[in-house]
Design a protein around this motif. Structure first.
Motif, mmCIF file in Angstrom:
data_model
loop_
_atom_site.group_PDB
_atom_site.id
_atom_site.type_symbol
_atom_site.label_atom_id
_atom_site.label_comp_id
_atom_site.label_asym_id
_atom_site.label_seq_id
_atom_site.Cartn_x
_atom_site.Cartn_y
_atom_site.Cartn_z
ATOM 1 N N PHE A 81 -20.740 8.185 102.241
ATOM 2 C CA PHE A 81 -19.781 7.380 103.065
ATOM 3 C C PHE A 81 -20.141 5.806 103.153
ATOM 4 C CE2 PHE A 81 -18.675 5.322 106.942
ATOM 5 C CZ PHE A 81 -17.130 5.502 106.906
ATOM 6 N N LEU A 82 -21.472 5.607 103.312
ATOM 7 C CA LEU A 82 -21.972 4.296 103.283
ATOM 8 C C LEU A 82 -22.043 3.571 102.059
ATOM 9 C CD1 LEU A 82 -25.178 4.951 105.706
ATOM 10 C CD2 LEU A 82 -23.058 3.840 106.247
ATOM 11 N N LEU A 83 -22.234 4.357 100.956
ATOM 12 C CA LEU A 83 -22.047 3.730 99.411
ATOM 13 C C LEU A 83 -20.863 3.450 99.340
ATOM 14 C CD1 LEU A 83 -23.694 3.179 96.920
ATOM 15 C CD2 LEU A 83 -23.215 5.597 96.219
ATOM 16 N N GLN A 84 -19.914 4.203 99.810
ATOM 17 C CA GLN A 84 -18.314 4.000 99.487
ATOM 18 C C GLN A 84 -17.906 2.497 100.224
ATOM 19 O OE1 GLN A 84 -15.804 6.966 100.538
ATOM 20 N NE2 GLN A 84 -13.921 6.016 99.897
ATOM 21 N N GLN A 85 -18.439 2.624 101.611
ATOM 22 C CA GLN A 85 -17.982 1.240 102.360
ATOM 23 C C GLN A 85 -18.888 0.001 101.692
ATOM 24 O OE1 GLN A 85 -15.899 1.243 104.869
ATOM 25 N NE2 GLN A 85 -15.458 3.476 104.540
ATOM 26 N N TRP A 86 -19.987 0.229 101.333
ATOM 27 C CA TRP A 86 -20.782 -0.865 100.606
ATOM 28 C C TRP A 86 -20.150 -1.383 99.370
ATOM 29 C CZ3 TRP A 86 -23.770 -4.689 101.775
ATOM 30 C CH2 TRP A 86 -24.655 -5.352 100.941
ATOM 31 N N TRP A 141 -9.919 -1.925 111.684
ATOM 32 C CA TRP A 141 -11.137 -1.059 111.138
ATOM 33 C C TRP A 141 -10.649 -0.211 109.856
ATOM 34 C CZ3 TRP A 141 -16.132 -1.132 113.223
ATOM 35 C CH2 TRP A 141 -16.173 -1.747 114.625
ATOM 36 N N ASN A 142 -9.604 -1.003 109.141
ATOM 37 C CA ASN A 142 -9.489 -0.307 107.864
ATOM 38 C C ASN A 142 -10.628 -0.222 106.770
ATOM 39 O OD1 ASN A 142 -6.842 0.059 108.641
ATOM 40 N ND2 ASN A 142 -6.217 -1.937 107.603
ATOM 41 N N ASN A 143 -11.676 -0.913 107.113
ATOM 42 C CA ASN A 143 -13.114 -0.857 106.365
ATOM 43 C C ASN A 143 -14.025 -1.163 107.457
ATOM 44 O OD1 ASN A 143 -15.451 -1.836 104.696
ATOM 45 N ND2 ASN A 143 -14.145 -1.458 103.104
ATOM 46 N N LEU A 144 -14.642 0.053 107.579
ATOM 47 C CA LEU A 144 -15.772 0.154 108.629
ATOM 48 C C LEU A 144 -16.837 -0.933 108.395
ATOM 49 C CD1 LEU A 144 -16.921 1.578 111.062
ATOM 50 C CD2 LEU A 144 -18.303 3.060 109.432
ATOM 51 N N THR A 145 -17.305 -0.997 107.102
ATOM 52 C CA THR A 145 -18.724 -2.272 106.850
ATOM 53 C C THR A 145 -17.888 -3.564 107.112
ATOM 54 O OG1 THR A 145 -19.141 -0.632 105.345
ATOM 55 C CG2 THR A 145 -20.067 -2.985 105.395
ATOM 56 N N ASN A 146 -16.567 -3.806 106.636
ATOM 57 C CA ASN A 146 -16.132 -5.010 106.819
ATOM 58 C C ASN A 146 -15.838 -5.585 108.366
ATOM 59 O OD1 ASN A 146 -16.237 -5.665 104.057
ATOM 60 N ND2 ASN A 146 -13.940 -5.256 103.956
ATOM 61 N N SER A 147 -15.390 -4.479 109.101
ATOM 62 C CA SER A 147 -15.369 -4.797 110.504
ATOM 63 C C SER A 147 -16.419 -4.975 111.056
ATOM 64 C CB SER A 147 -14.532 -3.813 111.104
ATOM 65 O OG SER A 147 -13.087 -3.419 110.546
ATOM 66 N N ILE A 148 -17.710 -4.195 110.735
ATOM 67 C CA ILE A 148 -18.902 -4.448 111.302
ATOM 68 C C ILE A 148 -19.408 -5.650 111.007
ATOM 69 C CG2 ILE A 148 -21.249 -3.614 111.430
ATOM 70 C CD1 ILE A 148 -20.294 -0.756 111.222
ATOM 71 N N LEU A 149 -19.465 -6.245 109.848
ATOM 72 C CA LEU A 149 -19.922 -7.558 109.759
ATOM 73 C C LEU A 149 -19.115 -8.643 110.096
ATOM 74 C CD1 LEU A 149 -20.545 -7.018 105.725
ATOM 75 C CD2 LEU A 149 -22.046 -7.060 107.468
ATOM 76 N N PHE A 150 -17.766 -8.544 110.294
ATOM 77 C CA PHE A 150 -17.206 -9.430 111.077
ATOM 78 C C PHE A 150 -17.209 -9.386 112.369
ATOM 79 C CE2 PHE A 150 -12.980 -10.615 113.017
ATOM 80 C CZ PHE A 150 -12.671 -11.894 112.627
ATOM 81 N N GLY A 151 -17.577 -8.369 113.004
ATOM 82 C CA GLY A 151 -18.122 -8.474 114.622
ATOM 83 C C GLY A 151 -19.487 -9.326 114.710
ATOM 84 N N LEU A 152 -20.407 -8.802 113.792
ATOM 85 C CA LEU A 152 -21.718 -9.485 113.839
ATOM 86 C C LEU A 152 -21.483 -10.943 113.708
ATOM 87 C CD1 LEU A 152 -23.872 -7.111 111.559
ATOM 88 C CD2 LEU A 152 -23.850 -7.320 114.028
ATOM 89 N N ILE A 153 -20.388 -11.411 112.854
ATOM 90 C CA ILE A 153 -20.262 -12.878 112.658
ATOM 91 C C ILE A 153 -19.735 -13.415 113.856
ATOM 92 C CG2 ILE A 153 -19.034 -14.743 111.329
ATOM 93 C CD1 ILE A 153 -19.261 -12.826 108.935
ATOM 94 N N LEU A 154 -18.924 -12.610 114.563
ATOM 95 C CA LEU A 154 -18.301 -13.158 115.548
ATOM 96 C C LEU A 154 -19.200 -13.330 116.775
ATOM 97 C CD1 LEU A 154 -14.883 -11.370 115.749
ATOM 98 C CD2 LEU A 154 -15.125 -13.764 115.176
#
Length: 295
Positions: A82-87, A216-229
Motif C-alpha cells: 500500500f505504501l509503495l502504491q501511494q508513493w 483523501w483520494n490519495n493518502l500520501t498526497n493528503s498527508i503531505l498537504f497537511g504537513l505543508i499546512l
C-alpha cells in the motif's frame, strides 16, 4: 456373633442399623491398566490429567502463535504494498504538478527568475522588494497612494527631462513610456478569450486537485498537504504574510539561479542522501519477517 452398628437418624431422632463396613486390606492386579476406578496404588490421576492439559495448552499456544505470525506477516506485506502504491501515485502527482506549474508560468517570468536579462530581472526584483517593504511599514492605503504618487512623479520628471532636452539642447529622444503603453490601449476579443480559457483550464485543474486533497483520494498526497499546512501555520505564528512574501521573493529570485549554476554538485549531494535513505529502508525491510512461499 455378627457385630452390628447403629447410627442415629437425624430426621426421626431414632437409631437405625448401619451397613457392615469391610476394613480388610484390598488386593490389586499388578497387570491391571491404571484407570479412574483402578485398585492400583501407582495410579496418579492428577499427574496424567495435568500432563495432557499442559500438552493441549502448549499445542494451542503454538497454533495461536503461528496464526499471529501469519497475520502480522500479511499486515506487513499489505502495508508495504500500500505504501509503495501511494508513493508512486505521489511521485506521479508531483511530476504532473511540476509540469502544470511550468505551463502556467509565462516564459517572460521564467526569464526573469533565471536572470536571462540581468537588468530587467534586477529592476523587477528591486521594485517588488521595495513594494513589499513599503507595505510592511505603512498601511495599505498609504502604501498604494505612495507608489501611485511615485509613479506619477517619475513619469513627470521624465517628461520634463525630454522637454528640456528637446527645447534647449535640440535633441529629441523616444519616450519609453509611450512605447510601453500605447495610446490605443484596449483588450481585444481574442485576448479576453485567451485569458478566459487560461483561467478556466487552470482553475479546473486546481479545483480538481483541491478536491482530491481534501477528500483523501490519495493518502500520501493528503498527508503531505497537511504537513505543508501545518508548517505554514507554524511559520504564520512567527511572521506575517508580508514577511513570508519577502522571504518567498528572495527565495524565488535566488534559489533557481543558484541551482542552475551549481546543479551538478547539488545533484550529487542529493543523490548521496537518497542512497543513504534507501540503505536504511532496505535494512528495515530485511529485518521485517517475510511471508514464506507456499509450496
Amino acid at each position: 456373633m455378627e457385630s452390628q452398628s447403629y447410627d442415629i437418624d437425624s430426621t426421626t431422632g431414632g437409631w437405625t442399623k448401619a451397613s457392615h463396613i469391610d476394613h480388610s486390606p484390598r488386593t490389586y492386579d499388578a497387570s491391571e491398566t491404571p484407570t479412574v476406578n483402578s485398585t492400583n496404588p501407582n495410579y496418579h490421576p492428577s499427574s496424567t490429567v495435568n500432563g495432557s492439559m499442559n500438552e493441549s495448552v502448549a499445542n494451542k499456544a503454538t497454533t495461536e502463535l503461528k496464526k499471529g505470525q501469519q497475520h502480522a506477516e500479511d499486515i506487513i506485506t499489505k502495508s508495504k504494498r500500500f505504501l509503495l502504491q501511494q508513493w508512486n501515485q505521489t511521485r506521479q502527482s508531483v511530476i504532473h504538478f511540476q509540469k502544470r506549474a511550468t505551463e502556467m508560468v509565462p516564459k517572460q517570468a521564467t526569464n526573469l527568475i533565471y536572470w536571462q536579462n540581468p537588468i530587467h530581472s534586477g529592476i523587477v526584483f528591486g521594485v517588488l522588494l521595495s513594494i513589499i517593504i513599503t507595505f510592511m511599514f505603512l498601511s495599505s492605503l498609504a502604501a498604494i497612494s505612495f507608489w501611485l504618487l511615485a509613479l506619477l512623479v517619475v513619469v513627470g520628471l521624465y517628461k520634463l527631462y525630454n522637454y528640456v532636452m528637446a527645447t534647449f539642447v535640440g535633441r529629441i529622444q523616444d519616450d519609453i513610456f509611450d512605447a510601453m503603453f500605447s495610446s490605443e490601449i484596449h483588450i481585444s476579443e481574442q485576448q479576453a478569450q485567451a485569458l478566459a480559457s487560461y483561467v478556466r483550464k487552470n482553475g479546473t485543474s486546481i479545483l480538481r486537485q483541491a478536491r482530491s486533497l481534501f477528500l483523501w483520494n490519495n493518502l500520501t498526497n493528503s498527508i503531505l498537504f497537511g504537513l505543508i499546512l501545518f508548517a505554514t501555520f507554524y511559520i504564520g505564528l512567527s511572521m506575517n504574510t508580508l514577511t513570508f512574501g519577502l522571504v518567498g521573493l528572495i527565495f524565488l529570485f535566488t534559489v533557481p539561479k543558484i541551482y542552475q549554476v551549481y546543479q551538478v554538485p547539488i545533484d550529487n549531494f542529493a543523490k548521496q542522501i537518497l542512497d543513504q535513505i534507501n540503505q536504511v529502508l532496505a535494512k528495515v525491510t530485511n529485518k521485517a519477517p517475510v511471508k514464506p512461499k507456499k509450496s
